[in-house]
Design a protein around this motif. Structure first.
Motif, PDB file in Angstrom:
ATOM      1  N   GLY A 174     105.325  45.737  71.076  1.00  0.00           N
ATOM      2  CA  GLY A 174     103.795  45.565  70.921  1.00  0.00           C
ATOM      3  C   GLY A 174     102.935  46.172  71.767  1.00  0.00           C
ATOM      4  O   GLY A 174     103.074  47.090  72.366  1.00  0.00           O
ATOM      5  N   ASP A 175     101.907  45.389  71.795  1.00  0.00           N
ATOM      6  CA  ASP A 175     100.815  45.800  73.027  1.00  0.00           C
ATOM      7  C   ASP A 175     101.226  45.409  74.343  1.00  0.00           C
ATOM      8  O   ASP A 175     102.427  44.675  74.397  1.00  0.00           O
ATOM      9  N   GLU A 176     100.439  45.457  75.339  1.00  0.00           N
ATOM     10  CA  GLU A 176     101.145  45.391  76.779  1.00  0.00           C
ATOM     11  C   GLU A 176     101.766  43.856  76.966  1.00  0.00           C
ATOM     12  O   GLU A 176     102.590  43.785  77.614  1.00  0.00           O
ATOM     13  N   GLN A 177     101.089  42.988  76.217  1.00  0.00           N
ATOM     14  CA  GLN A 177     101.544  41.516  76.423  1.00  0.00           C
ATOM     15  C   GLN A 177     102.350  41.124  75.104  1.00  0.00           C
ATOM     16  O   GLN A 177     102.588  39.747  75.096  1.00  0.00           O
ATOM     17  N   GLY A 178     102.493  41.958  74.479  1.00  0.00           N
ATOM     18  CA  GLY A 178     103.123  41.266  73.017  1.00  0.00           C
ATOM     19  C   GLY A 178     102.433  40.472  72.189  1.00  0.00           C
ATOM     20  O   GLY A 178     102.683  39.274  71.739  1.00  0.00           O
ATOM     21  N   SER A 179     101.008  40.749  72.031  1.00  0.00           N
ATOM     22  CA  SER A 179     100.056  39.745  71.503  1.00  0.00           C
ATOM     23  C   SER A 179     100.256  39.546  70.015  1.00  0.00           C
ATOM     24  O   SER A 179     100.602  40.409  69.326  1.00  0.00           O
ATOM     25  N   PRO A 180     100.168  38.290  69.496  1.00  0.00           N
ATOM     26  CA  PRO A 180     100.307  38.296  68.211  1.00  0.00           C
ATOM     27  C   PRO A 180      99.512  39.399  67.311  1.00  0.00           C
ATOM     28  O   PRO A 180      98.236  39.451  67.898  1.00  0.00           O
ATOM     29  N   TRP A 190     103.206  35.186  59.660  1.00  0.00           N
ATOM     30  CA  TRP A 190     101.703  34.959  59.703  1.00  0.00           C
ATOM     31  C   TRP A 190     101.216  33.842  60.732  1.00  0.00           C
ATOM     32  O   TRP A 190     102.382  33.071  61.220  1.00  0.00           O
ATOM     33  N   ARG A 191     100.127  33.961  61.512  1.00  0.00           N
ATOM     34  CA  ARG A 191      99.927  33.308  62.562  1.00  0.00           C
ATOM     35  C   ARG A 191      99.635  31.792  62.486  1.00  0.00           C
ATOM     36  O   ARG A 191      98.574  31.600  61.566  1.00  0.00           O
ATOM     37  N   ALA A 192      99.962  31.127  63.094  1.00  0.00           N
ATOM     38  CA  ALA A 192      99.485  29.594  63.252  1.00  0.00           C
ATOM     39  C   ALA A 192      99.049  29.355  64.816  1.00  0.00           C
ATOM     40  O   ALA A 192      99.789  30.016  65.606  1.00  0.00           O
ATOM     41  N   LYS A 193      97.925  28.732  64.961  1.00  0.00           N
ATOM     42  CA  LYS A 193      97.312  29.129  66.478  1.00  0.00           C
ATOM     43  C   LYS A 193      98.086  28.049  67.408  1.00  0.00           C
ATOM     44  O   LYS A 193      98.000  28.670  68.666  1.00  0.00           O
ATOM     45  N   ASP A 194      98.629  27.151  66.844  1.00  0.00           N
ATOM     46  CA  ASP A 194      99.298  26.033  67.929  1.00  0.00           C
ATOM     47  C   ASP A 194     100.468  25.312  67.261  1.00  0.00           C
ATOM     48  O   ASP A 194     100.562  25.241  65.877  1.00  0.00           O
ATOM     49  N   TYR A 195     101.010  24.313  67.881  1.00  0.00           N
ATOM     50  CA  TYR A 195     102.331  23.706  67.264  1.00  0.00           C
ATOM     51  C   TYR A 195     101.767  22.676  66.343  1.00  0.00           C
ATOM     52  O   TYR A 195     102.359  22.578  65.493  1.00  0.00           O
ATOM     53  N   ASN A 240     107.421  29.476  67.727  1.00  0.00           N
ATOM     54  CA  ASN A 240     108.228  28.599  66.452  1.00  0.00           C
ATOM     55  C   ASN A 240     108.076  29.288  65.235  1.00  0.00           C
ATOM     56  O   ASN A 240     106.967  29.672  64.895  1.00  0.00           O
ATOM     57  N   ALA A 241     109.079  28.850  64.345  1.00  0.00           N
ATOM     58  CA  ALA A 241     109.156  29.596  63.087  1.00  0.00           C
ATOM     59  C   ALA A 241     109.456  28.628  62.040  1.00  0.00           C
ATOM     60  O   ALA A 241     110.173  27.736  62.015  1.00  0.00           O
ATOM     61  N   VAL A 242     108.742  28.876  60.778  1.00  0.00           N
ATOM     62  CA  VAL A 242     109.068  28.224  59.523  1.00  0.00           C
ATOM     63  C   VAL A 242     109.284  29.490  58.567  1.00  0.00           C
ATOM     64  O   VAL A 242     108.288  30.217  58.515  1.00  0.00           O
ATOM     65  N   TYR A 243     109.983  29.385  57.691  1.00  0.00           N
ATOM     66  CA  TYR A 243     110.318  30.454  56.537  1.00  0.00           C
ATOM     67  C   TYR A 243     110.134  30.032  55.374  1.00  0.00           C
ATOM     68  O   TYR A 243     110.658  28.901  54.991  1.00  0.00           O
ATOM     69  N   PHE A 244     109.580  30.721  54.492  1.00  0.00           N
ATOM     70  CA  PHE A 244     109.662  30.248  53.071  1.00  0.00           C
ATOM     71  C   PHE A 244     109.623  31.701  52.231  1.00  0.00           C
ATOM     72  O   PHE A 244     108.887  32.694  52.492  1.00  0.00           O
ATOM     73  N   ARG A 245     110.214  31.761  51.174  1.00  0.00           N
ATOM     74  CA  ARG A 245     110.262  32.818  49.877  1.00  0.00           C
ATOM     75  C   ARG A 245     108.976  32.572  49.137  1.00  0.00           C
ATOM     76  O   ARG A 245     109.095  31.630  48.270  1.00  0.00           O
ATOM     77  N   ALA A 266     104.435  31.593  62.170  1.00  0.00           N
ATOM     78  CA  ALA A 266     104.913  31.868  63.445  1.00  0.00           C
ATOM     79  C   ALA A 266     103.767  31.251  64.445  1.00  0.00           C
ATOM     80  O   ALA A 266     102.434  31.637  64.144  1.00  0.00           O
ATOM     81  N   THR A 267     103.973  30.394  65.455  1.00  0.00           N
ATOM     82  CA  THR A 267     102.964  30.052  66.573  1.00  0.00           C
ATOM     83  C   THR A 267     102.568  31.154  67.366  1.00  0.00           C
ATOM     84  O   THR A 267     103.486  31.857  67.916  1.00  0.00           O
ATOM     85  N   ASP A 268     101.412  31.180  67.833  1.00  0.00           N
ATOM     86  CA  ASP A 268     101.186  32.024  68.723  1.00  0.00           C
ATOM     87  C   ASP A 268     101.578  31.682  70.286  1.00  0.00           C
ATOM     88  O   ASP A 268     102.374  32.781  70.905  1.00  0.00           O
ATOM     89  N   PRO A 269     101.706  30.337  70.499  1.00  0.00           N
ATOM     90  CA  PRO A 269     102.511  30.022  71.807  1.00  0.00           C
ATOM     91  C   PRO A 269     103.758  30.007  71.479  1.00  0.00           C
ATOM     92  O   PRO A 269     104.334  29.750  70.507  1.00  0.00           O
ATOM     93  N   PRO A 270     104.825  30.282  72.710  1.00  0.00           N
ATOM     94  CA  PRO A 270     104.562  30.488  73.968  1.00  0.00           C
ATOM     95  C   PRO A 270     104.175  31.864  74.486  1.00  0.00           C
ATOM     96  O   PRO A 270     103.756  32.094  75.499  1.00  0.00           O
ATOM     97  N   GLY A 271     104.732  32.699  73.417  1.00  0.00           N
ATOM     98  CA  GLY A 271     104.384  34.155  73.660  1.00  0.00           C
ATOM     99  C   GLY A 271     105.698  34.858  74.962  1.00  0.00           C
ATOM    100  O   GLY A 271     106.574  33.914  75.055  1.00  0.00           O
ATOM    101  N   PHE A 272     105.682  35.943  75.022  1.00  0.00           N
ATOM    102  CA  PHE A 272     106.908  36.862  75.692  1.00  0.00           C
ATOM    103  C   PHE A 272     106.942  36.544  77.206  1.00  0.00           C
ATOM    104  O   PHE A 272     107.870  36.701  77.831  1.00  0.00           O
ATOM    105  N   ALA A 273     105.841  36.132  77.776  1.00  0.00           N
ATOM    106  CA  ALA A 273     105.907  35.805  79.276  1.00  0.00           C
ATOM    107  C   ALA A 273     106.539  34.462  79.632  1.00  0.00           C
ATOM    108  O   ALA A 273     106.749  34.019  80.788  1.00  0.00           O
ATOM    109  N   VAL A 274     107.061  33.875  78.456  1.00  0.00           N
ATOM    110  CA  VAL A 274     107.730  32.455  78.900  1.00  0.00           C
ATOM    111  C   VAL A 274     108.985  32.358  79.701  1.00  0.00           C
ATOM    112  O   VAL A 274     109.312  31.644  80.581  1.00  0.00           O
ATOM    113  N   ASP A 275     109.578  33.768  79.674  1.00  0.00           N
ATOM    114  CA  ASP A 275     111.039  33.802  80.272  1.00  0.00           C
ATOM    115  C   ASP A 275     111.104  35.084  81.062  1.00  0.00           C
ATOM    116  O   ASP A 275     112.051  35.270  81.734  1.00  0.00           O
TER     117      ASP A 275
END
Ligand code: ZN
Length: 316
Positions: free
Chosen positions: A51-57, A220-225, A252-257, A267-276
């Motif tokens: 992705g970009d430098e921070q792996g932004s959504p 697709w983006r969901a802004k928070d939990y 966090n993810a939810v899938y549907f066809r 998929a939620t924007d948080p927590p992102g890739f700096a979490v670990d």
């Protein structure tokens, strides 16, 4: 208030050789490998995130490189083309760069915009478009200067086996704004600055076949939990069968066809890739979720070593 996604969160595809995958997306396209982990459902396979430098959504493409897998066929029920956006005045730089690596490319236009189309080393269809919108990249790698660097996704072309159904879902479930039809494509727009322009061929497309060189799903983006929980209920109320909420460590993810056969994820924007992993070290270690840590030695032994490396022209 009705739910509306701001656009694409990530796109996930299949590949074969993990080093070639890194060489293409980091070495040629100049993206940052922001996470090196494993397929949580199949720990003998990498899961690589670029992705970009921070792996932004809106910037993240992810791959399951499975060396022995068969090649897929792009078609209905898939994202047919993944579109990246670059700053105005950058297409000629990219045309020369792709040529210098021996990557064939061709120019086309839709909705008054010029596109440069090409494929990755597995045949996955990609294209570049110039747009003002979207924050400029802060990452520079392998000879791609920041001023021409990919900002993130411009959007995607969805190949649907039931075009009317997919278009209905984009508008009435995801909340995208229809912008009319032109030359066989219907265009939809989300309010975000990246991953926000979605085109769908008006005619349905015959089924494709999953495998290397094809997209597995689009998120697709969901802004928070909290909004994510609401999305799950919203999807179900619209007649789809969403999975439970799944912890993917970085979102966090939810899938549907959806009705056109394409696997959608919210998929939620948080927590992102700096979490670990520290921001400056993203992608440099093999990261495992806690439940796989006890098996680290065994998992590492089963994975091909990979490295992010600068390529010389023609090396890809
Ligand atoms: Zn996903």
């Amino acid at each position: 208030m009705a739910l509306q996604t701001s656009g694409i969160h990530h796109i996930t595809a299949f590949a074969r050789d993990p080093q070639q995958n890194v060489d293409f997306y980091a070495g040629v396209l100049g993206l940052r490998l922001v996470k090196k982990t494993i397929n949580f459902d199949a720990p003998d396979v990498y899961h690589l995130y670029f992705g970009d430098e921070q792996g932004s959504p809106g910037t993240i493409i992810t791959f399951f490189p499975w060396p022995d897998s068969r090649r897929g066929k792009i078609g209905g029920g898939q994202v047919g083309v993944t579109t990246y956006v670059v700053p105005p005045g950058s297409l000629s730089f990219w045309e020369k760069r792709l040529q210098s690596f021996g990557i064939e490319n061709s120019a086309s236009s839709r909705f008054g915009e010029s596109y440069l189309a090409f494929t990755d080393n597995e045949g996955l269809r990609l294209e570049l478009v110039e747009r003002e919108e979207g924050p400029a990249s802060t990452w520079s790698f392998g000879g791609v200067p920041e001023k021409h660097a990919i900002k993130g996704f411009g959007g995607a072309i969805l190949y649907s086996v039931d075009s009317a159904s997919t278009r209905h879902t984009l508008e009435h479930v995801l909340g995208l704004q229809p912008e009319g039809e032109e030359e066989g494509y219907a265009r939809f727009r989300a309010p975000g600055e990246l991953g926000n322009v979605i085109d769908v061929p008006v005619e349905s497309v015959n089924w494709g076949d999953g495998g290397a060189g094809t997209v597995h799903h689009i998120a697709w983006r969901a802004k928070d939990y909290e909004q994510h929980e609401a999305w799950r209920g919203h999807v179900r109320q619209n007649g789809f069968q969403p999975t439970p909420v799944i912890d993917r460590q970085y979102f966090n993810a939810v899938y549907f066809r959806e009705g056109g056969g394409i696997l959608f994820e919210i998929a939620t924007d948080p927590p992102g890739f700096a979490v670990d992993e520290a921001s400056e070290e993203l992608g440099s270690h093999l990261m495992l979720p806690d439940w796989y840590e006890p098996k680290r030695a065994q998992i590492e032994a089963g994975l091909m070593p990979i490295q992010v490396r600068e390529l010389k022209e023609g090396e890809q």
